[in-house]
Design a protein around this motif. Structure first.
Motif, PDB file in Angstrom:
ATOM      1  N   GLU A   1      -4.380  13.410   0.877  1.00  0.00           N
ATOM      2  CA  GLU A   1      -5.089  12.144   1.131  1.00  0.00           C
ATOM      3  C   GLU A   1      -4.133  10.961   1.021  1.00  0.00           C
ATOM      4  N   TYR A   2      -3.302  10.960  -0.022  1.00  0.00           N
ATOM      5  CA  TYR A   2      -2.347   9.868  -0.211  1.00  0.00           C
ATOM      6  C   TYR A   2      -1.293   9.862   0.893  1.00  0.00           C
TER       7      TYR A   2
ATOM      8  N   ILE B   1      -0.406   6.853   3.535  1.00  0.00           N
ATOM      9  CA  ILE B   1       0.959   6.365   3.760  1.00  0.00           C
ATOM     10  C   ILE B   1       1.313   6.449   5.234  1.00  0.00           C
ATOM     11  N   GLN B   2       0.925   7.543   5.883  1.00  0.00           N
ATOM     12  CA  GLN B   2       1.188   7.704   7.311  1.00  0.00           C
ATOM     13  C   GLN B   2       0.469   6.634   8.127  1.00  0.00           C
ATOM     14  N   GLN B   3      -0.803   6.374   7.797  1.00  0.00           N
ATOM     15  CA  GLN B   3      -1.580   5.359   8.517  1.00  0.00           C
ATOM     16  C   GLN B   3      -0.966   3.963   8.357  1.00  0.00           C
ATOM     17  N   GLU B   4      -0.565   3.666   7.119  1.00  0.00           N
ATOM     18  CA  GLU B   4       0.022   2.344   6.872  1.00  0.00           C
ATOM     19  C   GLU B   4       1.381   2.210   7.555  1.00  0.00           C
TER      20      GLU B   4
ATOM     21  N   SER C   1       0.830  -1.208   0.000  1.00  0.00           N
ATOM     22  CA  SER C   1       0.000   0.000   0.000  1.00  0.00           C
ATOM     23  C   SER C   1       0.867   1.262   0.000  1.00  0.00           C
ATOM     24  N   ILE C   2       1.878   1.291   0.848  1.00  0.00           N
ATOM     25  CA  ILE C   2       2.786   2.446   0.919  1.00  0.00           C
ATOM     26  C   ILE C   2       3.489   2.661  -0.419  1.00  0.00           C
TER      27      ILE C   2
END
Length: 357
Positions: free
Chosen positions: A174-175, A179-182, A154-155
Motif C-alpha cells: 500500500e505504501y 509512493i508510486q502515485q506521488e 508524501s513520498i
C-alpha cells in the motif's frame, strides 16, 4: 486595437509637446531680439549711437548687446519651457516610481495632465498590468511551491514508514503504491510545466498539417478511458467527420486537458459530452459535464498558471492544464470560453479550420 490607438495618441501628444516647446523657444528668442533692437533704436534716436562715435565703441557695444541677448535667452528659456515640459516631468517622475517597484503609482486626470487623457490612460494601464503581473508572479511562486512540496513530503513520509520492519506485506504494498502515485504525480506536473514553458515561448505556429480532428478527439477520449470508466460516466460524442489545419500535437494537448478536466469534476454516473460543429470558416468544439458550477468570481482566474478553483488542492491536477490550453488556442488564432451552471459546465473552443502555412 485599443493599445495601438493609445500608442498612436501618445505619439501625437509627444509631437504636440515638441511643437509647443519649439514655438516657446522661438518666441523667447524673438522677444529678446526685439528688445535688443528696441534698445538700439532708442540709443540711436537719442544720439548715443551715431556716426560721430568711434567704430571701436560701436562694435564694443554691439558685442555687449549680443552677449546680453544670449544671457537673457538662456535665462528665460528654462523658465518659459517649464509649462510645456511639466507633463513630461510628471510622467518621468511616475515612471521612476514604477522602475523602483511602486506599481501602485497612477497619474491623475487633473491640471495639465488632464489635457493629455491618452497619455494618462496609457500610463495607468501599464502600471495596472505591472501590478497584476507582480501579483500573478507571487501567486505562481506560492502555488508552485505548494504543488511540488506536497508529493515530495508524501513520498518522504511513506519511505520513512517503509523502514519499519514490523510492517506486513499488505501495508508495505500500500505504501509503495502511494509512493508510486506521488512519483507519477510529480512527473506529470514536471511534464506540464515543461509543456507550458514551451508554448509560452512560442510566438509562431509551426508543424502545421491537415488531419482528421474528429478522429483525434475520439482517440483522446479512449486514452482517458480508465478515468471515466472508474466514474461510470455516460460518454456522448456528437459530431461528424471534420478536418482541420493546425499543429496536431499541440491541439491534442487541448482536447486531453479539457476532457480530463471534465472527467475530474463530473460526479459518479455523470455525463461527459463532446460536440463539434462547423460555422463559416470556424470549428466550434464543446466539452461539457454536469459537475458543480465554477464560482463566478473564479472564472476569470482559471487560466492562470497553477490556479485551481478547488483551493483546498484536494482534487488531482496542478492548475497548469487550462493555461496551456489557452495559449495553444491563441496560437491557432482561436478563442476559448466557459459557460457554467448547476446543470452543465461547458468549455467552448472556436478555432479556424485552416491555419496559414
Amino acid at each position: 486595437m485599443e493599445t495601438t490607438k493609445l500608442m498612436s495618441e501618445a505619439r501625437k501628444q509627444s509631437i504636440r509637446s515638441s511643437i509647443i516647446f519649439a514655438i516657446s523657444v522661438f518666441l523667447i528668442l524673438m522677444i529678446v531680439v526685439g528688445l535688443i533692437l528696441l534698445v538700439i533704436f532708442i540709443l540711436m534716436h537719442n544720439g548715443v549711437l551715431d556716426e560721430g562715435k568711434s567704430e571701436f565703441d560701436t562694435s564694443q557695444f554691439m558685442v555687449g548687446m549680443a552677449l546680453l541677448s544670449i544671457f537673457l535667452g538662456m535665462a528665460l528659456t528654462p523658465i518659459a519651457a517649464r509649462i510645456p515640459l511639466r507633463p513630461l516631468n510628471t510622467l518621468l517622475q511616475a515612471m521612476e516610481k514604477l522602475a523602483n517597484g511602486d506599481f501602485k503609482t497612477r497619474l491623475e486626470y487633473k491640471g495639465i495632465m488632464g489635457r493629455n487623457p491618452s497619455t494618462v490612460t496609457m500610463f495607468n494601464r501599464l502600471a495596472s498590468e505591472l501590478d497584476n503581473s507582480e501579483m500573478m508572479r507571487s501567486d505562481f511562486i506560492n502555488n508552485f511551491s505548494h504543488e511540488f512540496k506536497t508529493p515530495i513530503v508524501s513520498i518522504a513520509g511513506f519511505a520513512e514508514l517503509l523502514k519499519d520492519e514490523t510492517l506486513d506485506e499488505e501495508q508495505r504494498r500500500e505504501y509503495l503504491d502511494i509512493i508510486q502515485q506521488e512519483s507519477m504525480r510529480l512527473a506529470y506536473m514536471a511534464t506540464n510545466v515543461l509543456n507550458l514553458t514551451k508554448v509560452e515561448n512560442q510566438t509562431i505556429l509551426t508543424d502545421i498539417s491537415n488531419y482528421n480532428l474528429s478522429e483525434q478527439i475520439r482517440t483522446c477520449v479512449l486514452l482517458l478511458e480508465p478515468k471515466w470508466s472508474r466514474k461510470d460516466l455516460d460518454i456522448q460524442l456528437n459530431f461528424d467527420e471534420f478536418n482541420i489545419t493546425g499543429n496536431e500535437e499541440l491541439l491534442k494537448e487541448v482536447w486531453i486537458n479539457l476532457i480530463d478536466n471534465a472527467i475530474k469534476y463530473a460526479p459518479l454516473n455523470g455525463l461527459l459530452l463532446v460536440s463539434v460543429e462547423e460555422k463559416n470558416k470556424d470549428l466550434i468544439i464543446k466539452v461539457s459535464n454536469n459537475g458543480p458550477a465554477i464560482p463566478e468570481d473564479k472564472i476569470s482566474k482559471i487560466y492562470n498558471k497553477f490556479y485551481q478553483a478547488d483551493e483546498s488542492h484536494a482534487s488531482e491536477g496542478n492548475g497548469v492544464g487550462l493555461a496551456i490550453v489557452k495559449k495553444i488556442v491563441t496560437l491557432h488564432e482561436g478563442v476559448i470560453d466557459v459557460e457554467t451552471s448547476e446543470k452543465l459546465t461547458t468549455f467552448t473552443v472556436i478555432i479556424p479550420k485552416s491555419q496559414k502555412y
